[in-house]
Design a protein around this motif. Structure first.
Motif, PDB file in Angstrom:
ATOM      1  N   LEU A 277      11.067 -22.941 -62.663  1.00  0.00           N
ATOM      2  CA  LEU A 277      11.852 -24.034 -63.256  1.00  0.00           C
ATOM      3  C   LEU A 277      13.323 -23.678 -63.430  1.00  0.00           C
ATOM      4  CD1 LEU A 277       9.326 -25.321 -65.960  1.00  0.00           C
ATOM      5  CD2 LEU A 277       9.542 -26.004 -63.557  1.00  0.00           C
ATOM      6  N   GLY A 278      13.669 -22.424 -63.198  1.00  0.00           N
ATOM      7  CA  GLY A 278      15.067 -22.014 -63.216  1.00  0.00           C
ATOM      8  C   GLY A 278      15.711 -22.071 -64.592  1.00  0.00           C
ATOM      9  N   LEU A 279      17.033 -22.006 -64.592  1.00  0.00           N
ATOM     10  CA  LEU A 279      17.795 -22.025 -65.837  1.00  0.00           C
ATOM     11  C   LEU A 279      17.573 -23.325 -66.607  1.00  0.00           C
ATOM     12  CD1 LEU A 279      19.869 -20.566 -67.617  1.00  0.00           C
ATOM     13  CD2 LEU A 279      21.675 -21.681 -66.278  1.00  0.00           C
ATOM     14  N   ILE A 280      17.360 -24.416 -65.895  1.00  0.00           N
ATOM     15  CA  ILE A 280      17.106 -25.699 -66.553  1.00  0.00           C
ATOM     16  C   ILE A 280      15.808 -25.635 -67.363  1.00  0.00           C
ATOM     17  CG2 ILE A 280      16.566 -28.129 -66.159  1.00  0.00           C
ATOM     18  CD1 ILE A 280      18.406 -28.042 -63.727  1.00  0.00           C
ATOM     19  N   GLY A 281      14.758 -25.081 -66.762  1.00  0.00           N
ATOM     20  CA  GLY A 281      13.488 -24.945 -67.475  1.00  0.00           C
ATOM     21  C   GLY A 281      13.588 -24.004 -68.665  1.00  0.00           C
ATOM     22  N   VAL A 282      14.298 -22.888 -68.471  1.00  0.00           N
ATOM     23  CA  VAL A 282      14.494 -21.941 -69.576  1.00  0.00           C
ATOM     24  C   VAL A 282      15.273 -22.603 -70.706  1.00  0.00           C
ATOM     25  CG1 VAL A 282      15.666 -19.808 -70.247  1.00  0.00           C
ATOM     26  CG2 VAL A 282      14.340 -19.882 -68.127  1.00  0.00           C
ATOM     27  N   GLY A 283      16.313 -23.374 -70.349  1.00  0.00           N
ATOM     28  CA  GLY A 283      17.091 -24.080 -71.360  1.00  0.00           C
ATOM     29  C   GLY A 283      16.248 -25.070 -72.137  1.00  0.00           C
ATOM     30  N   LEU A 284      15.359 -25.780 -71.442  1.00  0.00           N
ATOM     31  CA  LEU A 284      14.446 -26.708 -72.114  1.00  0.00           C
ATOM     32  C   LEU A 284      13.526 -25.970 -73.078  1.00  0.00           C
ATOM     33  CD1 LEU A 284      13.035 -29.462 -72.485  1.00  0.00           C
ATOM     34  CD2 LEU A 284      11.649 -28.914 -70.461  1.00  0.00           C
ATOM     35  N   LEU A 285      12.969 -24.850 -72.628  1.00  0.00           N
ATOM     36  CA  LEU A 285      12.067 -24.056 -73.468  1.00  0.00           C
ATOM     37  C   LEU A 285      12.774 -23.578 -74.730  1.00  0.00           C
ATOM     38  CD1 LEU A 285       9.244 -22.588 -73.619  1.00  0.00           C
ATOM     39  CD2 LEU A 285      10.430 -20.610 -72.665  1.00  0.00           C
ATOM     40  N   VAL A 286      13.957 -22.992 -74.568  1.00  0.00           N
ATOM     41  CA  VAL A 286      14.705 -22.491 -75.723  1.00  0.00           C
ATOM     42  C   VAL A 286      15.069 -23.633 -76.662  1.00  0.00           C
ATOM     43  CG1 VAL A 286      16.846 -21.365 -76.441  1.00  0.00           C
ATOM     44  CG2 VAL A 286      15.593 -20.491 -74.465  1.00  0.00           C
ATOM     45  N   SER A 287      15.412 -24.791 -76.113  1.00  0.00           N
ATOM     46  CA  SER A 287      15.761 -25.945 -76.938  1.00  0.00           C
ATOM     47  C   SER A 287      14.575 -26.401 -77.778  1.00  0.00           C
ATOM     48  CB  SER A 287      16.241 -27.103 -76.053  1.00  0.00           C
ATOM     49  OG  SER A 287      17.415 -26.757 -75.357  1.00  0.00           O
ATOM     50  N   LEU A 288      13.375 -26.376 -77.194  1.00  0.00           N
ATOM     51  CA  LEU A 288      12.183 -26.777 -77.947  1.00  0.00           C
ATOM     52  C   LEU A 288      11.915 -25.812 -79.096  1.00  0.00           C
ATOM     53  CD1 LEU A 288       9.818 -27.848 -75.009  1.00  0.00           C
ATOM     54  CD2 LEU A 288      10.845 -29.336 -76.737  1.00  0.00           C
ATOM     55  N   TYR A 289      12.085 -24.515 -78.855  1.00  0.00           N
ATOM     56  CA  TYR A 289      11.908 -23.545 -79.943  1.00  0.00           C
ATOM     57  C   TYR A 289      12.976 -23.739 -81.018  1.00  0.00           C
ATOM     58  CZ  TYR A 289       8.378 -20.878 -77.406  1.00  0.00           C
ATOM     59  OH  TYR A 289       7.214 -20.499 -76.768  1.00  0.00           O
ATOM     60  N   ALA A 290      14.194 -24.057 -80.596  1.00  0.00           N
ATOM     61  CA  ALA A 290      15.272 -24.297 -81.562  1.00  0.00           C
ATOM     62  C   ALA A 290      14.945 -25.502 -82.442  1.00  0.00           C
ATOM     63  CB  ALA A 290      16.598 -24.502 -80.833  1.00  0.00           C
ATOM     64  N   VAL A 291      14.355 -26.540 -81.846  1.00  0.00           N
ATOM     65  CA  VAL A 291      13.975 -27.729 -82.617  1.00  0.00           C
ATOM     66  C   VAL A 291      12.889 -27.383 -83.634  1.00  0.00           C
ATOM     67  CG1 VAL A 291      12.850 -29.992 -82.463  1.00  0.00           C
ATOM     68  CG2 VAL A 291      14.661 -29.387 -80.848  1.00  0.00           C
ATOM     69  N   VAL A 292      11.883 -26.602 -83.201  1.00  0.00           N
ATOM     70  CA  VAL A 292      10.814 -26.196 -84.119  1.00  0.00           C
ATOM     71  C   VAL A 292      11.392 -25.389 -85.284  1.00  0.00           C
ATOM     72  CG1 VAL A 292       8.727 -24.787 -84.367  1.00  0.00           C
ATOM     73  CG2 VAL A 292       9.017 -26.240 -82.351  1.00  0.00           C
ATOM     74  N   LEU A 293      12.305 -24.475 -84.981  1.00  0.00           N
ATOM     75  CA  LEU A 293      12.928 -23.675 -86.035  1.00  0.00           C
ATOM     76  C   LEU A 293      13.743 -24.549 -86.976  1.00  0.00           C
ATOM     77  CD1 LEU A 293      13.613 -20.888 -87.246  1.00  0.00           C
ATOM     78  CD2 LEU A 293      15.506 -20.749 -85.610  1.00  0.00           C
ATOM     79  N   TRP A 294      14.551 -25.434 -86.418  1.00  0.00           N
ATOM     80  CA  TRP A 294      15.396 -26.319 -87.219  1.00  0.00           C
ATOM     81  C   TRP A 294      14.569 -27.216 -88.132  1.00  0.00           C
ATOM     82  CZ3 TRP A 294      16.748 -31.580 -84.861  1.00  0.00           C
ATOM     83  CH2 TRP A 294      17.404 -32.385 -85.802  1.00  0.00           C
ATOM     84  N   ARG A 295      13.588 -27.908 -87.559  1.00  0.00           N
ATOM     85  CA  ARG A 295      12.793 -28.833 -88.363  1.00  0.00           C
ATOM     86  C   ARG A 295      11.865 -28.088 -89.320  1.00  0.00           C
ATOM     87  NH1 ARG A 295      15.345 -33.591 -87.971  1.00  0.00           N
ATOM     88  NH2 ARG A 295      13.450 -34.674 -88.679  1.00  0.00           N
ATOM     89  N   GLY A 296      11.421 -26.904 -88.924  1.00  0.00           N
ATOM     90  CA  GLY A 296      10.576 -26.114 -89.820  1.00  0.00           C
ATOM     91  C   GLY A 296      11.329 -25.644 -91.046  1.00  0.00           C
ATOM     92  N   ILE A 297      12.542 -25.128 -90.851  1.00  0.00           N
ATOM     93  CA  ILE A 297      13.352 -24.691 -91.985  1.00  0.00           C
ATOM     94  C   ILE A 297      13.745 -25.885 -92.844  1.00  0.00           C
ATOM     95  CG2 ILE A 297      15.588 -23.704 -92.630  1.00  0.00           C
ATOM     96  CD1 ILE A 297      15.330 -21.812 -90.292  1.00  0.00           C
TER      97      ILE A 297
END
Length: 387
Positions: A277-297
């Protein structure tokens, strides 16, 4: 006759829920992509790992729904039973004949149809107990004999049981949870720093006296110098990620999973994702983890009670820490730890426990905060938590 107004519906954070489900879905897709060839060659069924992960995802949805319905406050009652069960399972897995060995480590207990990894259960149990204990002792957390030493000693027992397997990654995660919540609870910084300084020589001894850990350090320091032995996995992982470029080779078109990269569907699934999935896929993955962290906190800080705040911060920190470590290992930025990529890597127990933990975060995010009755905002009274 007056009728009571209808109860307000419980509203869970839709952004957090969608982020978690997106990660699980991405994990199912990548599990099949990374494991199909291996499963067909070794087991004669290209869908073998996918089918098992689908079952785990189904159980995870149930666990998430149960935690959302149960409500995070009721977990306080389960703090001690969960910890006792986790310790018993950790002891059992260390017994030959009960614990199952794979890859040189005894980390699983096999039951008909599936296997259980007690370390994953221990992480959640430790977090619930620690959140409860620190909230209960909130007035004395700054004291060494009550707030710091007992928790450190109990963590030492769990780490010892992990190291018997051996499972260095889970040991690191247990200690990380302890330090995050002790810091959040207001433990003196001198205690935390002092314990780290005292533990460093022990960690160095544990690494230097273990041949396989020394090999991992060598592979980390210069993987290309050990291209054909201890650095092989790291080099193949770097080649996998690097070949993906911006857009990737295409889903299912990765090459390193064709018996080049070991553990492609478990510890190194991030490498296959980066390749396909390349850099685009990695960026999507990291963004999803960032959302989980943001909404969790966000949900944690709005809990209104110390126990809920600690619990939410702990879960959010675990997911973020484990994801960061896994991705850094795949990119050669950290020595191999054996921590899976949350919600994405193949592994039934890990997925079920993580989805159950996500259910706790969703319970925290609800407008009733999982309570059966209103609770005064800002209260930290454990009598109300356990009521």
């Amino acid at each position: 006759m007056k009728t009571s107004p209808p109860a307000a519906p419980v509203r869970f954070d839709p952004i957090l829920l969608c982020a978690v489900l997106a990660l699980v879905t991405l994990g199912l897709v990548m599990t099949y992509s990374a494991s199909a060839v291996l499963a067909q060659d070794k087991l004669g069924d290209s869908l073998y790992f996918l089918k098992r992960q689908l079952v785990a995802a189904g159980l995870g949805v149930v666990a998430m729904a149960v935690m959302m319905k149960l409500g995070w406050r009721r977990l306080a009652r389960l703090a001690y039973p969960l910890l006792i069960v986790a310790i018993v399972l950790m002891v059992l897995v260390a017994i030959p004949g009960i614990g199952t060995t794979a890859g040189g480590a005894r980390r699983w207990i096999r039951v008909p149809g599936f296997s259980i990894q007690p370390a994953e259960i221990a992480k959640f149990a430790w977090l619930v107990y620690l959140s409860y204990s620190l909230a209960k002792k909130r007035e004395k957390v700054a004291t060494f004999s009550i707030g710091f030493l007992p928790h450190l000693a109990l963590c030492g027992i769990l780490v010892f049981l992990c190291m018997l397997q051996p499972d260095f990654g889970s040991s690191v995660l247990l200690v990380f949870m302890l330090f995050v919540l002790l810091f959040a609870a207001g433990t003196k910084l001198s205690y935390l720093v002092g314990s780290v300084l005292l533990a460093l020589p022990l960690a160095l001894v544990a690494i230097s006296t273990s041949p396989y850990r020394m090999k991992r350090i060598l592979a980390f320091m210069d993987p290309w110098a050990h291209r054909h032995d201890v650095g092989y996995q790291v080099v193949e992982s770097l080649m996998s990620i690097g070949s993906g470029g911006i857009t990737g080779l295409g889903l299912g078109d990765g090459r390193q999973k064709l018996f080049f990269l070991p553990e492609a569907h478990t510890d190194f699934i991030f490498s296959i994702l980066g390749e396909e999935l390349g850099l685009i896929g990695v960026g999507l993955l990291v963004s999803l983890y960032a959302v989980v962290l943001w909404r969790g906190i966000r949900a944690s800080l709005a809990a209104g009670e110390t126990f809920g705040t600690y619990l939410g911060l702990g879960i959010s920190s675990i997911i973020a820490f484990q994801a960061t470590v896994n991705m850094c290992v795949a990119m050669g930025l950290l020595p191999t730890k054996g921590l899976t990529l949350p919600f994405v890597s193949y592994g039934g127990t890990s997925l079920v426990v993580l989805m159950g933990s996500a259910g706790v975060l969703l319970s925290l995010s609800a407008n009733t905060q999982g309570a059966s009755r209103p609770v005064r905002a800002g209260t930290t009274d454990l009598r109300e938590v356990t009521a």
